[in-house]
Write a protein that holds these residues in place. Structure first.
Motif, PDB file in Angstrom:
ATOM      1  N   LEU A 130       0.821  -1.214   0.000  1.00  0.00           N
ATOM      2  CA  LEU A 130       0.000   0.000   0.000  1.00  0.00           C
ATOM      3  C   LEU A 130       0.856   1.267   0.000  1.00  0.00           C
ATOM      4  CD1 LEU A 130      -2.877  -1.056   2.407  1.00  0.00           C
ATOM      5  CD2 LEU A 130      -2.911  -0.913  -0.079  1.00  0.00           C
ATOM      6  N   GLU A 131       2.069   1.188   0.547  1.00  0.00           N
ATOM      7  CA  GLU A 131       2.952   2.371   0.563  1.00  0.00           C
ATOM      8  C   GLU A 131       3.378   2.784  -0.849  1.00  0.00           C
ATOM      9  OE1 GLU A 131       4.561  -0.615   2.397  1.00  0.00           O
ATOM     10  OE2 GLU A 131       2.749  -0.216   3.549  1.00  0.00           O
ATOM     11  N   GLU A 132       3.426   1.833  -1.779  1.00  0.00           N
ATOM     12  CA  GLU A 132       3.867   2.135  -3.141  1.00  0.00           C
ATOM     13  C   GLU A 132       2.740   2.652  -4.028  1.00  0.00           C
ATOM     14  OE1 GLU A 132       6.246  -0.739  -5.170  1.00  0.00           O
ATOM     15  OE2 GLU A 132       7.272  -1.321  -3.321  1.00  0.00           O
ATOM     16  N   MET A 133       1.523   2.638  -3.521  1.00  0.00           N
ATOM     17  CA  MET A 133       0.411   3.171  -4.304  1.00  0.00           C
ATOM     18  C   MET A 133       0.421   4.686  -4.172  1.00  0.00           C
ATOM     19  SD  MET A 133      -2.619   0.524  -3.820  1.00  0.00           S
ATOM     20  CE  MET A 133      -2.310  -1.212  -3.959  1.00  0.00           C
ATOM     21  N   HIS A 134       0.133   5.360  -5.253  1.00  0.00           N
ATOM     22  CA  HIS A 134       0.184   6.819  -5.272  1.00  0.00           C
ATOM     23  C   HIS A 134      -1.025   7.410  -4.560  1.00  0.00           C
ATOM     24  CE1 HIS A 134       3.577   6.481  -7.864  1.00  0.00           C
ATOM     25  NE2 HIS A 134       2.877   5.895  -8.823  1.00  0.00           N
ATOM     26  N   PRO A 135      -0.799   8.255  -3.547  1.00  0.00           N
ATOM     27  CA  PRO A 135      -1.928   8.812  -2.806  1.00  0.00           C
ATOM     28  C   PRO A 135      -2.794   9.750  -3.638  1.00  0.00           C
ATOM     29  CG  PRO A 135       0.126   9.805  -2.091  1.00  0.00           C
ATOM     30  CD  PRO A 135       0.474   8.702  -3.048  1.00  0.00           C
ATOM     31  N   GLY A 136      -2.273  10.313  -4.712  1.00  0.00           N
ATOM     32  CA  GLY A 136      -3.052  11.235  -5.539  1.00  0.00           C
ATOM     33  C   GLY A 136      -4.070  10.536  -6.411  1.00  0.00           C
ATOM     34  N   ASP A 137      -3.976   9.237  -6.514  1.00  0.00           N
ATOM     35  CA  ASP A 137      -4.899   8.477  -7.352  1.00  0.00           C
ATOM     36  C   ASP A 137      -6.077   8.019  -6.515  1.00  0.00           C
ATOM     37  OD1 ASP A 137      -3.155   8.809  -9.390  1.00  0.00           O
ATOM     38  OD2 ASP A 137      -2.269   6.823  -9.233  1.00  0.00           O
ATOM     39  N   PHE A 138      -7.050   8.876  -6.349  1.00  0.00           N
ATOM     40  CA  PHE A 138      -8.210   8.512  -5.544  1.00  0.00           C
ATOM     41  C   PHE A 138      -9.126   7.596  -6.330  1.00  0.00           C
ATOM     42  CE2 PHE A 138     -12.674   9.076  -4.474  1.00  0.00           C
ATOM     43  CZ  PHE A 138     -12.653   8.671  -3.147  1.00  0.00           C
ATOM     44  N   HIS A 139      -9.541   6.540  -5.699  1.00  0.00           N
ATOM     45  CA  HIS A 139     -10.554   5.663  -6.255  1.00  0.00           C
ATOM     46  C   HIS A 139     -11.246   4.976  -5.087  1.00  0.00           C
ATOM     47  CE1 HIS A 139     -12.543   2.465  -8.454  1.00  0.00           C
ATOM     48  NE2 HIS A 139     -12.458   3.264  -9.491  1.00  0.00           N
ATOM     49  N   PRO A 140     -12.575   4.884  -5.115  1.00  0.00           N
ATOM     50  CA  PRO A 140     -13.319   4.307  -3.974  1.00  0.00           C
ATOM     51  C   PRO A 140     -12.871   2.904  -3.591  1.00  0.00           C
ATOM     52  CG  PRO A 140     -14.839   5.241  -5.588  1.00  0.00           C
ATOM     53  CD  PRO A 140     -13.466   5.348  -6.167  1.00  0.00           C
ATOM     54  N   LEU A 141     -12.552   2.042  -4.573  1.00  0.00           N
ATOM     55  CA  LEU A 141     -12.144   0.678  -4.242  1.00  0.00           C
ATOM     56  C   LEU A 141     -10.791   0.678  -3.509  1.00  0.00           C
ATOM     57  CD1 LEU A 141     -13.181  -1.239  -7.477  1.00  0.00           C
ATOM     58  CD2 LEU A 141     -14.279  -1.298  -5.243  1.00  0.00           C
ATOM     59  N   ARG A 142      -9.880   1.553  -3.929  1.00  0.00           N
ATOM     60  CA  ARG A 142      -8.588   1.633  -3.273  1.00  0.00           C
ATOM     61  C   ARG A 142      -8.759   2.156  -1.847  1.00  0.00           C
ATOM     62  NH1 ARG A 142      -5.093   5.614  -2.406  1.00  0.00           N
ATOM     63  NH2 ARG A 142      -3.028   4.945  -1.807  1.00  0.00           N
ATOM     64  N   GLU A 143      -9.615   3.141  -1.696  1.00  0.00           N
ATOM     65  CA  GLU A 143      -9.873   3.681  -0.356  1.00  0.00           C
ATOM     66  C   GLU A 143     -10.476   2.607   0.565  1.00  0.00           C
ATOM     67  OE1 GLU A 143      -8.924   6.710   0.786  1.00  0.00           O
ATOM     68  OE2 GLU A 143      -7.923   6.824  -1.155  1.00  0.00           O
ATOM     69  N   ALA A 144     -11.372   1.801   0.014  1.00  0.00           N
ATOM     70  CA  ALA A 144     -11.967   0.716   0.796  1.00  0.00           C
ATOM     71  C   ALA A 144     -10.908  -0.291   1.213  1.00  0.00           C
ATOM     72  CB  ALA A 144     -13.074   0.039  -0.007  1.00  0.00           C
ATOM     73  N   ALA A 145      -9.952  -0.566   0.315  1.00  0.00           N
ATOM     74  CA  ALA A 145      -8.869  -1.499   0.643  1.00  0.00           C
ATOM     75  C   ALA A 145      -7.970  -0.939   1.732  1.00  0.00           C
ATOM     76  CB  ALA A 145      -8.042  -1.793  -0.609  1.00  0.00           C
ATOM     77  N   LEU A 146      -7.729   0.364   1.701  1.00  0.00           N
ATOM     78  CA  LEU A 146      -6.913   0.994   2.744  1.00  0.00           C
ATOM     79  C   LEU A 146      -7.599   0.932   4.092  1.00  0.00           C
ATOM     80  CD1 LEU A 146      -5.586   4.143   0.844  1.00  0.00           C
ATOM     81  CD2 LEU A 146      -4.231   2.211   1.680  1.00  0.00           C
ATOM     82  N   ILE A 147      -8.905   1.175   4.107  1.00  0.00           N
ATOM     83  CA  ILE A 147      -9.666   1.145   5.354  1.00  0.00           C
ATOM     84  C   ILE A 147      -9.724  -0.286   5.902  1.00  0.00           C
ATOM     85  CG2 ILE A 147     -11.973   1.451   6.339  1.00  0.00           C
ATOM     86  CD1 ILE A 147     -12.288   3.827   4.329  1.00  0.00           C
ATOM     87  N   ALA A 148      -9.926  -1.259   5.014  1.00  0.00           N
ATOM     88  CA  ALA A 148     -10.021  -2.666   5.420  1.00  0.00           C
ATOM     89  C   ALA A 148      -8.705  -3.172   5.989  1.00  0.00           C
ATOM     90  CB  ALA A 148     -10.470  -3.524   4.261  1.00  0.00           C
TER      91      ALA A 148
END
Length: 154
Positions: free
Chosen positions: A134-152
């Motif tokens: 998750l650290e290598e994913m770009h924070p500027g690329d917002f997407h609901p599925l990615r946000e859900a994965a971060l929260i999970a």
């Protein structure tokens, strides 16, 4: 070859000639990467577990780039497979007295399977790549599925 015209171009032993899967995206050299990325993101947002990118010849580098961009937007397992197909071109003469010319060439093919879950992907397969941390994913690329994965994962 100005005295000939292409009559028929056939692909023999084409692994991608089977009916296109519902979650398959065929990458071409002319297509825009953002359109392919949007389509893949839409498929994943609609609930598809797997997206398959297929490319031939010069479009392979574009398919790899698209896969890497998608992997940075959400955690995806990746399975790569390479193959080649024989393409046969038949040229018909435009002038009398010339023979028909047949040309055979081999074109590389790549199939990139991106999946949210392992499903039937074998992690021991030589073409397998695990999701990026998750650290290598770009924070500027917002997407609901990615946000859900971060929260999970928290």
């Amino acid at each position: 070859m100005e005295k000939y015209r292409l009559v028929k171009g056939d692909i023999t032993n084409d692994p991608s000639s089977e009916a296109a899967a519902q979650h398959e995206i065929r990458i071409t050299q002319q297509g825009k990467p953002r359109n392919y990325i949007s389509r893949a993101m839409d498929l994943l947002a609609e609930g598809a577990d797997t997206v398959v990118l297929k490319a031939m010849g010069r479009a392979i580098n574009k398919a790899v780039t698209i896969a890497e961009i998608l992997k940075r937007k959400m955690p995806l397992h990746q399975l790569n497979s390479l193959s080649s197909v024989e393409m046969v071109d038949v040229f018909e003469p435009l002038e009398e007295g010339l023979d028909t010319v047949t040309s055979r060439r081999y074109v590389s093919c790549m199939k990139i399977r991106l999946s949210r879950t392992l499903g039937d992907i074998q992690t021991t397969d030589i073409g397998y790549q695990p999701p990026l941390p998750l650290e290598e994913m770009h924070p500027g690329d917002f997407h609901p599925l990615r946000e859900a994965a971060l929260i999970a994962s928290s």
